[in-house]
Design a protein around this motif. Structure first.
Motif, PDB file in Angstrom:
ATOM      1  N   SER A  76       0.817  -1.216   0.000  1.00 48.08           N
ATOM      2  CA  SER A  76       0.000   0.000   0.000  1.00 48.08           C
ATOM      3  C   SER A  76       0.851   1.266   0.000  1.00 48.08           C
ATOM      4  O   SER A  76       0.329   2.365  -0.199  1.00 48.08           O
ATOM      5  N   PRO A  90      -6.671  -2.660  -7.145  1.00 51.31           N
ATOM      6  CA  PRO A  90      -7.442  -2.979  -5.941  1.00 51.31           C
ATOM      7  C   PRO A  90      -8.673  -3.809  -6.280  1.00 51.31           C
ATOM      8  O   PRO A  90      -9.350  -3.563  -7.282  1.00 51.31           O
ATOM      9  N   ALA A  92      -6.540  -2.829  -1.380  1.00 54.51           N
ATOM     10  CA  ALA A  92      -5.593  -1.735  -1.153  1.00 54.51           C
ATOM     11  C   ALA A  92      -5.691  -1.187   0.257  1.00 54.51           C
ATOM     12  O   ALA A  92      -4.756  -0.536   0.736  1.00 54.51           O
TER      13      ALA A  92
END
Length: 535
Positions: A120, A179, A202
């Protein structure tokens, strides 16, 4: 005349007495003069460079000589010749004074630097998650001196009075994956650390970054608010420890549940607010490293997660053939029943009478090694059937326990009727049923060994079939690709089956499988994931 005679006799008696006394006196003198003299020898005592000279009779022991000189010895002092030696000639007795000294010192234990990869964060960006601090180790030495000279110095005890705290740096890695929206809460272990995903792949954050989660137990509560896990113990007398983490409070610390040595089973008890059922083992020095208790203990927890009460549900027992390995357990979807599987049978736990009720005996597998095979078990979504792997005998093998053939079967818990499913699936062929759809339909996914006759070392494919065992087909991976390690397939929490995805571990990452489209979506990319839980 009579009077003269008496006087004569009396004088004679005195004379004879004197003669006899003189004779005895001469005899004693003669004897003393004839007794030989014991020769003396020279003795030198060298006591830590201090020398004492003396003479002693032949036949005296070294111990007697030292005692005559009031010389005392300590426990470790050395004497040459030894104390019970008899002196027959002039000698030198050498005494070496041995002194034992214990010394203690403290040294600093440098902290380690750990890195945690995070998809992330932007690539190469770093965040200091935890500042490292050095620990303190207390070392006790045993020193031996001989006549003041150093002979040896050895470590007899080491205790870490302050444990070092590692420096943890989070490093961003660029994720090549878009994501993906996920339902519920997904917690996973990566490099011994606990992470969590919510809403989409994500949106992830670290929960525990100590790097000591062993993956034996890793389970989210049904409401996704608590995480139950095991971590390695710093106590050498323990295999691991059972811990708990409140996921609703970001500042909370993990709670030690004061239960150790959990290998096969620890799970949240359905229908209870905060209760856990566990099975323990005893640590052993010989392989596999434990002796299973095959027991069940109920842990009742308070609202803050602390342990309130322990209660034995199933007492420790032998566990049948190869019972030293252990027993696994599995709750039914409605939480009303608890199935068990051990090396020689499967069945149900009778919680009212605290005993096991065997539904089906199975042929144990002779591994020829320091582990035992236990059939994977799972439930049908309507709580009626238990799926299990049945070890098959074969005429090619004189010992039925050596047969490499394993079939997938199911048993009706009421009628005990056994239904045969796919054959030669491999010993680690776990099954998992999708949630029931509105039309009472569901699919079954299971693992199929790529090399069935070597299924103990083979990798596996994910297969899908109808509830009656028909229409079996490969889901993942495609032909020619590397298979999966044996594992339990986890379903996404969802209401409609057509939307449900199955989660698996593949090459250290979490993948979502669409069993209808036979497609996969990768969630993680660090290649370090070893387990996950999805609620």
């Amino acid at each position: 005349m009579l009077k003269i005679t008496k006087i004569f006799i009396h004088s004679l008696s005195k004379f004879l007495a004197l003669v006899i006394c003189a004779f005895l006196f001469l005899l004693i003198i003669t004897a003393c003069e004839n007794q030989p003299n014991i020769p003396l020898v020279n003795v030198a005592i060298n006591d830590n460079e201090k020398v004492i000279m003396l003479q002693t009779e032949i036949g005296t022991t070294v111990q007697s000589i030292l005692a005559s000189q009031n010389i005392s010895l300590n426990q470790f002092d050395k004497v040459s010749p030894d104390l019970f030696s008899v002196v027959t000639e002039s000698i030198t007795i050498k005494i070496i004074r041995v002194e034992e000294i214990f010394e203690t010192e403290e040294i600093s234990i440098p902290y380690e630097q750990q890195t945690v990869r995070n998809e992330s964060l932007p690539e190469k960006q770093t965040i200091l998650v935890q500042t490292g601090t050095n620990g303190v180790r207390e070392i006790t030495y045993r020193t031996l001196l001989e006549n003041g000279n150093l002979i040896s110095r050895s470590v007899v005890r080491q205790v870490d009075t302050v444990l070092p705290k590692p420096e943890i740096i989070m490093i961003g890695i660029q994720s090549p994956f878009s994501p993906v929206r996920i339902e519920g809460t997904l917690a996973y272990i990566s490099a011994g650390n606990a992470w969590i995903m919510k809403e989409d792949s994500a949106n992830r954050m670290p929960l525990i970054t100590t790097g000591d989660l062993d993956g034996r137990i890793f389970s989210l509560s049904d409401n996704g608010k608590w995480l139950l896990f095991t971590r390695t113990s710093k106590d050498p007398q323990k295999i691991n420890e059972l811990w708990l983490l409140n996921l609703t409070d970001v500042d909370t610390q993990p709670i030690y549940l004061k239960v150790d040595n959990i290998i096969h089973f620890a799970e949240w008890m359905p229908g209870y607010t905060l209760s856990v059922l566990v099975s323990t083992v005893e640590k052993r020095e010989v392989a596999p490293g434990w002796q299973a208790n095959n027991n069940l203990i109920k842990l009742t927890l308070g609202a803050n997660g602390n342990l309130i009460k322990q209660e034995n549900i199933l007492e420790s027992n032998s566990g049948g053939i190869y019972g030293w390995w252990g027993t696994s357990f599995k709750y039914s979807p409605d939480g009303e029943k608890l199935a068990f599987s051990r090396p020689d049978s499967i069945g149900l736990v009778d919680t009212e009478n605290n005993e096991l009720s065997v539904l089906q005996n199975t042929i144990p597998f002779q591994t020829g090694s320091e582990w035992a095979w236990v059939s994977p078990i799972s439930w049908s979504p309507e709580n009626q059937f238990i799926y299990f792997v049945d070890h098959q005998s074969d005429t090619l093998f004189t010992n039925s326990e050596s047969s490499p053939f394993f079939n997938l079967k199911s048993i009706n818990i009421d009628t005990h009727q056994v239904l045969t499913g796919p054959k030669n699936v491999g010993m680690f062929s776990s099954t998992s049923s999708s949630p029931i759809s509105e039309n009472n339909h569901f699919r079954i996914v299971f693992l199929q060994a790529i090399f069935p006759e070597n299924s103990d070392t083979s990798r596996y494919r994910v297969m899908s079939m109808d509830r009656d065992g028909s229409n079996s087909e490969i889901v993942f991976p495609k032909e020619g690709n590397q298979g999966l390690d044996p594992q339990t397939i986890v379903w996404e929490p969802c209401q409609k089956e057509i939307q449900c995805m199955a989660g698996v571990l593949y090459q250290g990452n979490i993948l979502l499988l669409d069993i209808y489209e036979k497609s996969s979506t990768q969630l993680t990319g660090d290649g370090l994931v070893t387990g996950f839980s999805w609620k």
